[in-house]
Design a protein around this motif. Sequence first.
Motif, PDB file in Angstrom:
ATOM      1  N   ALA A 168      34.004  39.854  36.948  1.00  0.00           N
ATOM      2  CA  ALA A 168      32.700  40.388  36.539  1.00  0.00           C
ATOM      3  C   ALA A 168      31.737  39.231  36.313  1.00  0.00           C
ATOM      4  N   HIS A 169      30.461  39.581  36.147  1.00  0.00           N
ATOM      5  CA  HIS A 169      29.426  38.608  35.805  1.00  0.00           C
ATOM      6  C   HIS A 169      28.654  39.132  34.600  1.00  0.00           C
ATOM      7  N   THR A 170      28.246  38.221  33.753  1.00  0.00           N
ATOM      8  CA  THR A 170      27.406  38.631  32.633  1.00  0.00           C
ATOM      9  C   THR A 170      25.989  38.854  33.135  1.00  0.00           C
ATOM     10  N   SER A 171      25.129  39.396  32.255  1.00  0.00           N
ATOM     11  CA  SER A 171      23.739  39.623  32.641  1.00  0.00           C
ATOM     12  C   SER A 171      23.019  38.320  32.958  1.00  0.00           C
ATOM     13  N   ALA A 172      23.560  37.231  32.381  1.00  0.00           N
ATOM     14  CA  ALA A 172      22.963  35.927  32.658  1.00  0.00           C
ATOM     15  C   ALA A 172      23.566  35.278  33.911  1.00  0.00           C
ATOM     16  N   GLY A 173      24.525  35.967  34.542  1.00  0.00           N
ATOM     17  CA  GLY A 173      25.109  35.455  35.775  1.00  0.00           C
ATOM     18  C   GLY A 173      26.368  34.645  35.584  1.00  0.00           C
ATOM     19  N   TYR A 174      26.868  34.562  34.324  1.00  0.00           N
ATOM     20  CA  TYR A 174      28.078  33.795  34.097  1.00  0.00           C
ATOM     21  C   TYR A 174      29.312  34.559  34.591  1.00  0.00           C
ATOM     22  N   ARG A 175      30.272  33.830  35.140  1.00  0.00           N
ATOM     23  CA  ARG A 175      31.464  34.448  35.710  1.00  0.00           C
ATOM     24  C   ARG A 175      32.470  34.769  34.603  1.00  0.00           C
ATOM     25  N   ARG A 176      33.119  35.925  34.775  1.00  0.00           N
ATOM     26  CA  ARG A 176      34.143  36.361  33.831  1.00  0.00           C
ATOM     27  C   ARG A 176      35.412  36.727  34.634  1.00  0.00           C
ATOM     28  N   TYR A 177      36.559  36.459  34.024  1.00  0.00           N
ATOM     29  CA  TYR A 177      37.832  36.690  34.723  1.00  0.00           C
ATOM     30  C   TYR A 177      38.759  37.520  33.835  1.00  0.00           C
ATOM     31  N   ASP A 178      39.382  38.521  34.457  1.00  0.00           N
ATOM     32  CA  ASP A 178      40.355  39.311  33.699  1.00  0.00           C
ATOM     33  C   ASP A 178      41.759  38.717  33.863  1.00  0.00           C
ATOM     34  N   VAL A 179      42.751  39.381  33.268  1.00  0.00           N
ATOM     35  CA  VAL A 179      44.121  38.872  33.269  1.00  0.00           C
ATOM     36  C   VAL A 179      44.661  38.739  34.691  1.00  0.00           C
ATOM     37  N   GLU A 180      44.385  39.707  35.533  1.00  0.00           N
ATOM     38  CA  GLU A 180      44.884  39.661  36.906  1.00  0.00           C
ATOM     39  C   GLU A 180      44.299  38.480  37.667  1.00  0.00           C
ATOM     40  N   ALA A 181      43.012  38.246  37.513  1.00  0.00           N
ATOM     41  CA  ALA A 181      42.374  37.119  38.199  1.00  0.00           C
ATOM     42  C   ALA A 181      42.933  35.792  37.707  1.00  0.00           C
ATOM     43  N   ILE A 182      43.184  35.726  36.383  1.00  0.00           N
ATOM     44  CA  ILE A 182      43.752  34.493  35.825  1.00  0.00           C
ATOM     45  C   ILE A 182      45.161  34.251  36.394  1.00  0.00           C
ATOM     46  N   ALA A 183      45.943  35.330  36.512  1.00  0.00           N
ATOM     47  CA  ALA A 183      47.288  35.186  37.087  1.00  0.00           C
ATOM     48  C   ALA A 183      47.203  34.701  38.532  1.00  0.00           C
ATOM     49  N   MET A 240      47.235  37.919  25.369  1.00  0.00           N
ATOM     50  CA  MET A 240      46.027  38.068  26.180  1.00  0.00           C
ATOM     51  C   MET A 240      45.790  39.559  26.437  1.00  0.00           C
ATOM     52  N   ASP A 241      44.567  40.005  26.215  1.00  0.00           N
ATOM     53  CA  ASP A 241      44.186  41.418  26.355  1.00  0.00           C
ATOM     54  C   ASP A 241      43.980  41.747  27.829  1.00  0.00           C
ATOM     55  N   ASP A 242      44.724  42.776  28.313  1.00  0.00           N
ATOM     56  CA  ASP A 242      44.622  43.151  29.716  1.00  0.00           C
ATOM     57  C   ASP A 242      43.259  43.703  30.070  1.00  0.00           C
ATOM     58  N   GLU A 243      42.540  44.236  29.098  1.00  0.00           N
ATOM     59  CA  GLU A 243      41.249  44.852  29.368  1.00  0.00           C
ATOM     60  C   GLU A 243      40.098  43.878  29.213  1.00  0.00           C
ATOM     61  N   LYS A 244      40.372  42.770  28.659  1.00  0.00           N
ATOM     62  CA  LYS A 244      39.308  41.824  28.322  1.00  0.00           C
ATOM     63  C   LYS A 244      39.046  40.868  29.487  1.00  0.00           C
ATOM     64  N   THR A 245      37.828  40.391  29.600  1.00  0.00           N
ATOM     65  CA  THR A 245      37.496  39.328  30.556  1.00  0.00           C
ATOM     66  C   THR A 245      37.158  38.069  29.784  1.00  0.00           C
ATOM     67  N   TYR A 246      37.352  36.929  30.453  1.00  0.00           N
ATOM     68  CA  TYR A 246      37.238  35.652  29.771  1.00  0.00           C
ATOM     69  C   TYR A 246      36.250  34.757  30.509  1.00  0.00           C
ATOM     70  N   PRO A 247      35.530  33.935  29.762  1.00  0.00           N
ATOM     71  CA  PRO A 247      34.587  33.016  30.400  1.00  0.00           C
ATOM     72  C   PRO A 247      35.330  31.920  31.143  1.00  0.00           C
ATOM     73  N   ILE A 248      34.646  31.259  32.036  1.00  0.00           N
ATOM     74  CA  ILE A 248      35.289  30.287  32.917  1.00  0.00           C
ATOM     75  C   ILE A 248      35.901  29.122  32.150  1.00  0.00           C
ATOM     76  N   GLY A 249      35.298  28.755  31.014  1.00  0.00           N
ATOM     77  CA  GLY A 249      35.874  27.664  30.220  1.00  0.00           C
ATOM     78  C   GLY A 249      37.234  28.019  29.675  1.00  0.00           C
ATOM     79  N   ASP A 250      37.382  29.260  29.162  1.00  0.00           N
ATOM     80  CA  ASP A 250      38.690  29.705  28.673  1.00  0.00           C
ATOM     81  C   ASP A 250      39.709  29.773  29.815  1.00  0.00           C
ATOM     82  N   VAL A 251      39.247  30.241  30.980  1.00  0.00           N
ATOM     83  CA  VAL A 251      40.137  30.341  32.128  1.00  0.00           C
ATOM     84  C   VAL A 251      40.640  28.956  32.542  1.00  0.00           C
ATOM     85  N   ALA A 252      39.750  27.979  32.488  1.00  0.00           N
ATOM     86  CA  ALA A 252      40.139  26.608  32.841  1.00  0.00           C
ATOM     87  C   ALA A 252      41.228  26.099  31.903  1.00  0.00           C
TER      88      ALA A 252
END
Length: 341
Positions: free
Chosen positions: A36-51, A1-13
């Motif tokens: 973070a949020h995308t321009s369309a308002g979708y939620r994104r989670y990084d590695v720390e948030a997932i942990a 898992m990339d520490d710099e990358k954010t993931y969509p809520i489906g992947d996080v689930a």
Amino acid sequence: MDDEKTYPIGDVARRTGLSVSAIRFYADTGVVEPSAHTSAGYRRYDVEAIARLELVRTLRDLGAGLEDIRRLLAGQTTVHELATAHLAVLEQEASRLRTRRAVLRALVRQRGSAERVALLHRVVSLSDEERERLIEEFWAEVSDGLNENPRFVADLNSAPPRLPDEPTLEQLDAWIELASLVSDPEVRRAVRADLNGRFSDGVGQLLVSPTALESYERGTPLLMDAVAAQRAGLAPDSPRAQELADRYLRWLGEMFGASFEDAATRREIAESLLLLEPEVLADLEREAHGPPATDPHERYQHLVQVINGTLKANHAELAGYAAAYTWIAVALNPTAAPTPD
């Protein structure tokens, strides 16, 4: 898992095992917010948030409340503090569940009535002080008439039941039965009549007199020496065995105010001692594997040993004493040695 990358809520689930709706709930309540949020308002989670979400799931599975989790994630408490507090709550709940289970098992076994339910719940819920008082009141009542021998009365309750902080189901069942037993007026009358019939006068009174009890104390070291010698494999015809046999005869003589030194008396005593071990072992076998004792006093003693966790140790001690008596018997009279089966 990339520490710099954010993931969509489906992947996080999929990564955390949480549902999408649960992740949204934790975000909306401020437990774990999106990175973070995308321009369309979708939620994104990084590695720390997932942990953090994985930690939330673990703590929720362990029963932790949201407010406690929020305080932990905010640094207002530690995992150790949270776990310690939650463990205390779970242990209390486990204790309550064990108690309820023991009561229900007793009701099923006894086919109890509504009145029985109330009694069982009361005796299980007693505090340590109330348990002690119940047992003390029992012995105070059943020993009525034996007050001329205070030491014997005190010895009757010399090993009171002590229910441990975390009793097993067997110990809880034993306490329920014991508390019911000592609360029964009919049982109290029967035990009082039995004790007074055996020890209030005549030979029985002499056997539990202060003089006799002091004599038993003096004989205890002798018996312990015999147990040790027998377990060490010392031959009954050895000088040490003969010394212990002579000490035993002198002890008996002091107790009864007589001399037991002649050969005929030695043989008679040896024959009597040989009867003890088979009787003791038969009683222990019956108590361990047979039906419950019907005598209230015997049943009381058995239940106390179960509650205190001393049943096996006491049985081993009695078996050791019995074997030592056989060993002393052979030391007194070599021809009295029991024949093997």
